[in-house]
Design an enzyme around this catalytic site. Structure first.
Site, PDB file in Angstrom:
ATOM      1  CG  ASP A 354       8.933 -42.254 -28.903  1.00 24.23           C
ATOM      2  OD1 ASP A 354       8.437 -41.165 -28.553  1.00 24.23           O
ATOM      3  OD2 ASP A 354       9.883 -42.339 -29.705  1.00 24.23           O
ATOM      4  CD1 TRP A 469      17.417 -34.609 -25.359  1.00 25.42           C
ATOM      5  CD2 TRP A 469      18.790 -35.485 -23.849  1.00 25.42           C
ATOM      6  NE1 TRP A 469      17.746 -33.614 -24.493  1.00 25.42           N
ATOM      7  CE2 TRP A 469      18.595 -34.121 -23.552  1.00 25.42           C
ATOM      8  CE3 TRP A 469      19.634 -36.229 -23.018  1.00 25.42           C
ATOM      9  CZ2 TRP A 469      19.214 -33.494 -22.467  1.00 25.42           C
ATOM     10  CZ3 TRP A 469      20.249 -35.599 -21.939  1.00 25.42           C
ATOM     11  CH2 TRP A 469      20.037 -34.250 -21.663  1.00 25.42           C
ATOM     12  CG  ASP A 470      11.640 -35.695 -28.854  1.00 22.23           C
ATOM     13  OD1 ASP A 470      12.060 -34.819 -29.624  1.00 22.23           O
ATOM     14  OD2 ASP A 470      10.586 -36.336 -29.060  1.00 22.23           O
ATOM     15  CG  ASN A 472       8.986 -32.918 -29.257  1.00 25.76           C
ATOM     16  OD1 ASN A 472       9.181 -33.144 -30.438  1.00 25.76           O
ATOM     17  ND2 ASN A 472       9.019 -33.870 -28.336  1.00 25.76           N
ATOM     18  CB  CYS A 518      15.037 -37.171 -31.226  1.00 26.02           C
ATOM     19  SG  CYS A 518      13.368 -36.904 -31.830  1.00 26.02           S
ATOM     20  CG  ASP A 540       8.707 -36.215 -35.789  1.00 30.69           C
ATOM     21  OD1 ASP A 540       9.456 -37.123 -35.379  1.00 30.69           O
ATOM     22  OD2 ASP A 540       8.169 -35.385 -35.029  1.00 30.69           O
TER      23      ASP A 540
END
Ligand code: DGJ
Length: 731
Positions: A354, A469-470, A472, A518, A540
């Protein structure tokens, strides 16, 4: 639904049928959507519901077919603002000459049978006075009973036309009562189901966050007629916008008691000027209907997604160990290779590294630096990503890696090199969120950068077979240095189109890579993005108790096989709650099982339990991931019990998950009736995933499907956080 499955084929395969017929039917195996299109008149929705064999009576169904008055009592399928239409319209334009009204009339339509499952219908509408054209595109999926609708607008006026509101679909229903189910939430508490009776007026469910749009609410909804939604009976409509940006879903009960459901891109600050010949294409609204309750809605959407809207929807997913909660940013090569060793010992099939592996000048040792600089951090990982990927492969596993390519930390080389790429609102101060800014994907240069980031990461090793693939943060104070001053309101739309074009390029080059969707957990769970991904990170919040509610809601629409569900440590890092390892595994096994902890911390009995659970999951996963999900009892009903059963398509195998989430009286047992089995088959029941064997009297016994569905089982769970998993196999 039990009606004749034989479809009337209204055109030959591959050939288009052009017609000026009065009735246009968009039909699946069990659902009809019927329109009334007289040239020069409004296009009316005659019917949307259980498939009708005979539709000729609509010719004199006066209560449905309205005269062409463009008023609010009509049932226009796609009403524009104008005339006496006082409700919220599907379309609002300002024509080139400044006229703000539009009156759409039917021109023609085509139907094309794409293959033996798909039929496409395009209905051409046009303004009565202006050369402003609206094409309604419907795709009917016969076996899955799904209909998608999107809209293309274009014009030939002398000057720009401003599109101020353009819905993807607009459905009018009539019943005594309407119950809306929608899914509000926030970070670490996504998809909280809420059902409410709609009263006169407008109920709006929307997002204006631009990116990460599925966390505060979701565009997916259910509408039940004449009473709250039931699982196995009643008429239920479902919709979900296949769009990863702003959306607006409106549920308007008018003065005549009709419900108008309009959904599409959120018009908020999004007016778009189009020159003659330019096209505006809306996202698809995914619609389905059931007259057998919510369960059928789930089956339709899961089958449709696995076949058409999910990468590798017919292949079982690997068991994953993700490094995030086990290591966060605090790792070096040894920490990771040790985790890989432990993961391999548990039988895990995919190790995912991660956040935290990149950035040198601005090392990613926390969330405050490094985003944008996608080079491996040489101090932490001196032998590079290739070494770790090879190491995982040498242990019999695959290797995956985390990226967040749409974002940049102010402390990065990228932010210094390309400050103009950051989403910004003129000279206003930038507002970091989680210490980061959003890159402007409306800009083709940024699209190239995001594609190249993915590409370069994949080039680090041929052994990278999974990418998480995040994303945030969401978009605020929006604006683009790329878009012209009078085009700023294109930002929301162009950003998502830019994102999709990057996804397209990635999928063209890397069709086999598994990609996880994500966004701070489940911030992007929608059919628009899911199409390019194999799975989504559900939340999460990895606390199993909370996951029961989150996963339950997500799985009403999105398949279990795509629901990344990881066992994490106890006490849980988000909630501090302590739950038994078995309970945590049982909840995670209802989706795509993974682990997200420092595996070294599992010792003794817990280590053995985890090893056996992973082994068991591999045995059960074809049923869980590729079968049908039948809900038995909801975690939202407040009785402290919940359960589901997954049944293989051929009904030969099933897996029951049952949970007690609170303390019940000692004498109480949990009585459940199963669904989806073959009443004529006999099933051997085995309790699995036990801690030290089963003492359930039904363990090892054979039951008929009929008994299990009519009389049911009495399960000896009642203590807080106790659970059972039952495996049924045909005898
Ligand atoms: C948010 C994600 O949801 C987490 O799983 C993790 O990947 C962090 N971001 C990393 O920054």
């Amino acid at each position: 639904m039990k009606i004749n499955k034989k479809l009337t084929i209204f055109a030959m395969i591959g050939s288009a049928l052009v017609a000026n017929a009065a009735q246009i039917k968009v039909e699946t195996g069990d659902v009809s959507l019927i329109m009334d299109g007289e040239p020069g008149s409004a296009l009316n929705l005659l019917y949307f519901g259980e498939k009708l064999a005979n539709t000729s009576e609509f010719a004199y169904a006066w209560h449905i077919t309205q005269p062409d008055t463009q008023d609010e009592y009509g049932r226009e399928l796609y009403p524009a603002y104008g005339g006496r239409f006082f409700l919220n319209p599907a379309l609002k334009l300002t024509h080139a000459d400044g006229v703000m009204t539009t009156q759409l009339v039917y021109r023609s339509h085509e139907q094309k049978v794409i293959d033996d499952n798909l039929t496409e219908t395009v209905v051409h509408l046009q303004d009565k006075l202006y050369d402003a054209r609206v094409d309604l595109h419907f795709v009917a999926y016969k076996d899955e009973d799904v209909i998608t609708q999107s809209v293309v607008f274009s014009h030939g006026e002398k000057g720009d036309v401003t599109v101020e509101n353009i819905a993807s679909s607009y459905i009018t229903l009539k019943a005594a009562d309407y119950y809306l189910t929608h899914f509000h939430g926030t970070w670490a508490r996504e998809m909280q189901l809420t059902e409410e009776r709609l009263t006169p007026g407008v109920k709006v469910v929307e997002s204006k966050k631009g990116v990460r749009t599925a966390q505060s609410d979701n565009s997916a909804f259910l509408v039940s007629l004449d009473g709250p939604t039931r699982e196995y009976s009643g008429e239920v409509y479902a919709g979900a916008l296949a769009w990863t940006g702003n959306y607006k879903m409106q549920f308007e009960v008018d003065e005549a008691g009709l419900l108008h459901i309009s959904g599409g891109i959120n018009p908020f600050a999004s007016a778009i000027s189009l020159a003659a010949g330019e096209e505006f294409v809306t996202p698809e609204m995914v619609l389905t209907y059931s007259n057998e309750g919510r369960s059928e809605i789930t089956h339709n959407l899961h089958d449709w997604a696995r076949r058409y809207n999910l990468a590798h929807g017919d292949e079982v997913r690997p068991v994953v160990l993700n490094s995030w909660e086990g290591a966060y940013f605090d790792f070096d090569e040894k920490v990771i290779t040790d985790m890989i060793d432990d993961a391999a010992a548990f039988g895990v099939e995919m190790f995912v590294l991660d956040d935290g592996w990149f950035g040198n000048e601005f090392p990613r040792n926390g969330d405050n630096a490094g985003l944008g600089d996608w080079q491996v951090n040489k101090k932490k990982l001196p032998h590079g990503i290739g070494y770790l990927a090879d190491y995982a492969v040498s242990k019999g596993m695959k290797f995956g890696i985390w990226i967040e390519p749409e974002m940049v930390n102010p402390d990065s080389k990228l932010a210094r090199r390309h400050p103009e790429w950051i989403v910004q609102s003129g000279k206003r101060d930038l507002l970091p969120m989680r210490n980061q800014h959003l890159l402007d994907l409306s800009n083709p240069e940024v699209q190239d950068f995001v594609f190249e980031t993915f590409d370069n990461v994949l080039k680090m090793s041929p052994n990278i077979s999974y990418v998480k693939w995040d994303a945030n943060r969401h978009a605020d104070n929006v604006g683009s240095t790329y878009l012209a001053a009078d085009e700023q309101s294109r930002f929301w739309y162009d950003y998502i189109r830019g994102l999709y074009s990057v996804y397209e390029r990635i999928r063209a080059k890397y069709p086999d890579v598994l990609i996880q969707l994500c966004s701070s957990g489940g911030g992007r769970v929608d059919f628009g993005a899911l199409k390019y991904h194999d799975e989504f990170w559900a939340s999460d919040n990895t606390n199993a108790l909370d996951r029961l509610c989150i996963q339950y809601s997500e799985n009403i629409f999105f398949p279990a096989m795509a629901t990344a569900a990881h066992v994490s440590t106890s006490p849980n890092h988000q909630t501090g709650m302590m739950l038994p390892l078995k309970f945590r595994f049982d909840v995670a096994m209802m989706g795509r099982l993974g682990m997200e902890l420092q595996p070294k911390q599992l010792v003794g009995d817990e280590r053995e339990f985890a090893f056996n659970a992973v082994k068991l999951y591999k045995e059960l996963r074809p049923v869980i991931q590729l079968g049908d999900l039948y809900r038995i009892d909801s975690p939202y009903d407040g009785d402290g019990y919940c359960s589901d059963v997954y049944v293989s398509k051929d009904r030969s195998e099933a897996v029951v998950f049952a949970f007690s989430t609170t303390y019940h009286n000692r004498t109480q047992s949990y009585d459940i009736k199963l669904h989806g089995l073959d009443p004529a088959k006999n099933y051997l029941l085995r309790e699995v995933n036990t801690t030290g064997g089963s003492w359930y009297p039904g363990n090892g016994k054979v039951y008929s499907g009929e008994f299990l569905m009519k009389a049911g089982l009495s399960l000896p769970i009642g203590g807080a956080f106790t659970s059972m998993v039952l495996h049924l196999t045909e005898q």
